[in-house]
Design a protein around this motif. Structure first.
Motif, mmCIF file in Angstrom:
data_model
loop_
_atom_site.group_PDB
_atom_site.id
_atom_site.type_symbol
_atom_site.label_atom_id
_atom_site.label_comp_id
_atom_site.label_asym_id
_atom_site.label_seq_id
_atom_site.Cartn_x
_atom_site.Cartn_y
_atom_site.Cartn_z
ATOM 1 N N LEU A 6 1.945 10.006 41.680
ATOM 2 C CA LEU A 6 3.082 9.052 42.186
ATOM 3 C C LEU A 6 4.472 9.645 42.209
ATOM 4 N N LEU A 7 4.836 10.056 43.712
ATOM 5 C CA LEU A 7 6.070 10.773 43.900
ATOM 6 C C LEU A 7 7.074 9.882 44.078
ATOM 7 N N GLU A 8 7.899 9.904 43.096
ATOM 8 C CA GLU A 8 9.265 9.278 43.046
ATOM 9 C C GLU A 8 8.993 7.716 43.167
ATOM 10 N N ASP A 9 7.952 7.360 42.794
ATOM 11 C CA ASP A 9 7.561 5.783 42.907
ATOM 12 C C ASP A 9 7.587 5.394 44.371
ATOM 13 N N LYS A 10 7.206 6.534 45.194
ATOM 14 C CA LYS A 10 7.016 6.091 46.722
ATOM 15 C C LYS A 10 5.841 6.219 47.290
ATOM 16 N N LEU A 11 5.054 7.362 46.832
ATOM 17 C CA LEU A 11 3.806 8.004 47.557
ATOM 18 C C LEU A 11 2.891 8.516 46.764
ATOM 19 N N THR A 12 1.826 8.014 46.766
ATOM 20 C CA THR A 12 0.688 8.894 45.892
ATOM 21 C C THR A 12 0.093 9.881 46.653
ATOM 22 N N VAL A 13 0.021 10.892 45.948
ATOM 23 C CA VAL A 13 -0.685 12.280 46.573
ATOM 24 C C VAL A 13 -2.024 12.663 45.504
ATOM 25 N N VAL A 14 -3.035 12.826 46.379
ATOM 26 C CA VAL A 14 -4.210 13.148 45.683
ATOM 27 C C VAL A 14 -4.514 14.761 45.831
ATOM 28 N N SER A 15 -4.283 15.920 45.021
ATOM 29 C CA SER A 15 -4.404 17.175 45.131
ATOM 30 C C SER A 15 -5.270 17.945 44.468
ATOM 31 N N VAL A 20 -4.940 28.812 48.252
ATOM 32 C CA VAL A 20 -4.309 29.578 49.356
ATOM 33 C C VAL A 20 -2.884 29.208 49.119
ATOM 34 N N ALA A 21 -2.156 30.444 49.176
ATOM 35 C CA ALA A 21 -0.685 30.145 48.930
ATOM 36 C C ALA A 21 0.164 29.193 49.786
ATOM 37 N N ALA A 22 -0.384 29.287 51.137
ATOM 38 C CA ALA A 22 0.358 28.650 52.134
ATOM 39 C C ALA A 22 -0.266 27.321 52.214
ATOM 40 N N TYR A 23 -1.060 26.771 51.536
ATOM 41 C CA TYR A 23 -1.358 25.336 51.323
ATOM 42 C C TYR A 23 -1.177 24.820 50.209
ATOM 43 N N ASP A 24 -1.163 25.404 48.855
ATOM 44 C CA ASP A 24 -1.188 24.762 47.613
ATOM 45 C C ASP A 24 0.412 24.600 47.289
ATOM 46 N N PHE A 25 0.511 23.642 46.716
ATOM 47 C CA PHE A 25 2.017 22.992 46.343
ATOM 48 C C PHE A 25 2.142 22.282 45.030
ATOM 49 N N ASP A 26 3.064 22.938 44.010
ATOM 50 C CA ASP A 26 2.972 21.959 42.898
ATOM 51 C C ASP A 26 4.297 21.068 42.923
ATOM 52 N N PHE A 27 3.661 19.626 43.152
ATOM 53 C CA PHE A 27 4.463 18.526 43.154
ATOM 54 C C PHE A 27 5.239 18.402 41.811
ATOM 55 N N GLU A 28 4.860 18.676 40.843
ATOM 56 C CA GLU A 28 5.342 18.234 39.682
ATOM 57 C C GLU A 28 6.652 19.117 39.279
ATOM 58 N N LEU A 29 6.821 20.241 39.975
ATOM 59 C CA LEU A 29 7.724 21.367 39.782
ATOM 60 C C LEU A 29 9.155 20.769 40.778
ATOM 61 N N TYR A 30 9.145 19.906 41.463
ATOM 62 C CA TYR A 30 10.281 19.394 42.592
ATOM 63 C C TYR A 30 10.413 18.084 42.606
ATOM 64 N N PHE A 31 9.448 17.148 42.056
ATOM 65 C CA PHE A 31 9.734 15.668 42.122
ATOM 66 C C PHE A 31 9.342 14.979 40.689
ATOM 67 N N LEU A 47 -3.868 12.716 51.104
ATOM 68 C CA LEU A 47 -5.049 13.753 50.370
ATOM 69 C C LEU A 47 -4.471 15.415 50.671
ATOM 70 N N ARG A 48 -4.472 15.911 49.710
ATOM 71 C CA ARG A 48 -4.101 17.347 49.654
ATOM 72 C C ARG A 48 -5.255 18.106 48.810
ATOM 73 N N ILE A 49 -6.236 18.294 49.492
ATOM 74 C CA ILE A 49 -7.529 18.741 48.755
ATOM 75 C C ILE A 49 -8.006 19.691 49.455
ATOM 76 N N GLY A 50 -7.478 20.161 50.540
ATOM 77 C CA GLY A 50 -8.252 21.254 51.535
ATOM 78 C C GLY A 50 -8.869 20.599 52.672
ATOM 79 N N PRO A 259 7.568 23.457 52.259
ATOM 80 C CA PRO A 259 6.818 22.366 51.602
ATOM 81 C C PRO A 259 7.643 21.167 50.887
ATOM 82 N N ARG A 260 8.811 21.929 50.110
ATOM 83 C CA ARG A 260 9.700 20.846 49.537
ATOM 84 C C ARG A 260 10.395 20.008 50.297
ATOM 85 N N ALA A 261 10.784 20.674 51.437
ATOM 86 C CA ALA A 261 11.501 19.913 52.491
ATOM 87 C C ALA A 261 11.086 18.836 53.128
#
Length: 280
Positions: A6-15, A20-31, A47-50, A259-261
């Motif tokens: 759950l990002l910033e108590d606003k949106l749940t992401v299932v990942s 693939v570097a252009a797809y994967d993103f570690d939410f924990e590092l930035y939020f 959903l971010r599961i490919g 992606p962070r932006a």
């Protein structure tokens, strides 16, 4: 490994990482992320599961977990299947014919001039040049046989598109479709939350009238009415902007869009929609 955050108590992401570097993103590092043990029901999620083989089944599974993916199965199909989005965008994208099976060369010649662009109803095979830009009848006969055997293409309905020369850019990858002035844009409920170069492997490129291209993408998003959408646009060699394709943004790589932006902009849109705990 599936991750639910759950990002910033606003949106749940299932990942899940797909490698693939252009797809994967570690939410924990930035939020700021929390990990609820359960959901009471109808909790909005992305959903971010490919690539999802059976989206309807995934959607129902997440509903059973108390989550609601941002795009419904109908919206997913409208974003992902050319046969679904093309009728809504026919005036802003190359002329297209979708076939149930590979046509013979004579049938193509009745409707199109060589060269043509050949693809599956959902995707190309990693932009393979020889299987995409077909310059004459002889190449088509060869390409059709390869299509039937190709692991990515054989299960898709074949699509023939008018070949529109695009403004070239330097670089690209040998054996792939030539890199061009193409951009990927991300749309959240009709609002642009990020965009970037599509050909991120090529030399850096830009253009002075990207606002014209993004306005075209915005109109495409307005027509499709898909909550989380990707619209790929390109500048043709003659200077006009066209839509290349659309996709469910949940399945789409970022290309050169940051992606962070993108995720920061989405969270801001949610906050604007409902301060404190935005509804999606």
């Amino acid at each position: 490994m599936l991750r639910i955050a759950l990002l910033e108590d606003k949106l749940t992401v299932v990942s899940a990482p797909v490698g693939v570097a252009a797809y994967d993103f570690d939410f924990e590092l930035y939020f700021r992320c929390s990990h609820p043990a359960f959901f009471e029901g109808d909790e909005p999620c992305v959903l971010r599961i490919g690539a999802v083989e059976d989206y309807a089944a995934q959607y129902q599974e997440k509903l059973d977990w108390g989550l609601r993916p941002v795009n419904t199965p109908e919206q997913h199909e409208r974003a992902s299947e050319l046969a679904a989005w093309y009728p809504l965008l026919a005036d802003m994208t190359p002329r297209t014919r979708i076939f149930e099976q590979l046509p013979d060369a004579a049938e193509i010649e009745r409707e199109f001039s060589w060269p043509i662009f050949l693809k599956g109803s959902r995707q190309t095979n990693k932009h393979n040049l020889k299987l995409s830009i077909i310059r004459d009848r002889d190449q088509y006969v060869w390409a059709a046989e390869q299509y039937r055997r190709d692991p990515v293409l054989h299960w898709q309905r074949p699509v023939v598109r008018e070949f529109v020369p695009l403004q070239p850019v330097a670089g690209g990858i040998a054996g792939k479709v030539p890199a061009s002035m193409e951009f990927r844009s991300f749309w959240w409920h009709g609002h642009c939350v990020g965009w970037g170069r599509y050909w991120y492997q090529a030399a850096d490129y830009a253009c002075d009238d990207i606002d014209v291209g993004l306005a075209l993408a915005q109109e495409a998003a307005r027509r499709l009415q898909v909550p989380f959408l990707v619209v790929d646009i390109a500048r043709a060699a003659d200077g006009r902007w066209i839509v290349i394709e659309c996709n469910d943004a949940q399945e789409s790589g970022y290309a050169a869009a940051p992606p962070r932006a993108i995720w920061s902009a989405i969270l801001e849109r949610i906050e604007l929609a409902q301060p404190g705990r935005g509804a999606v």
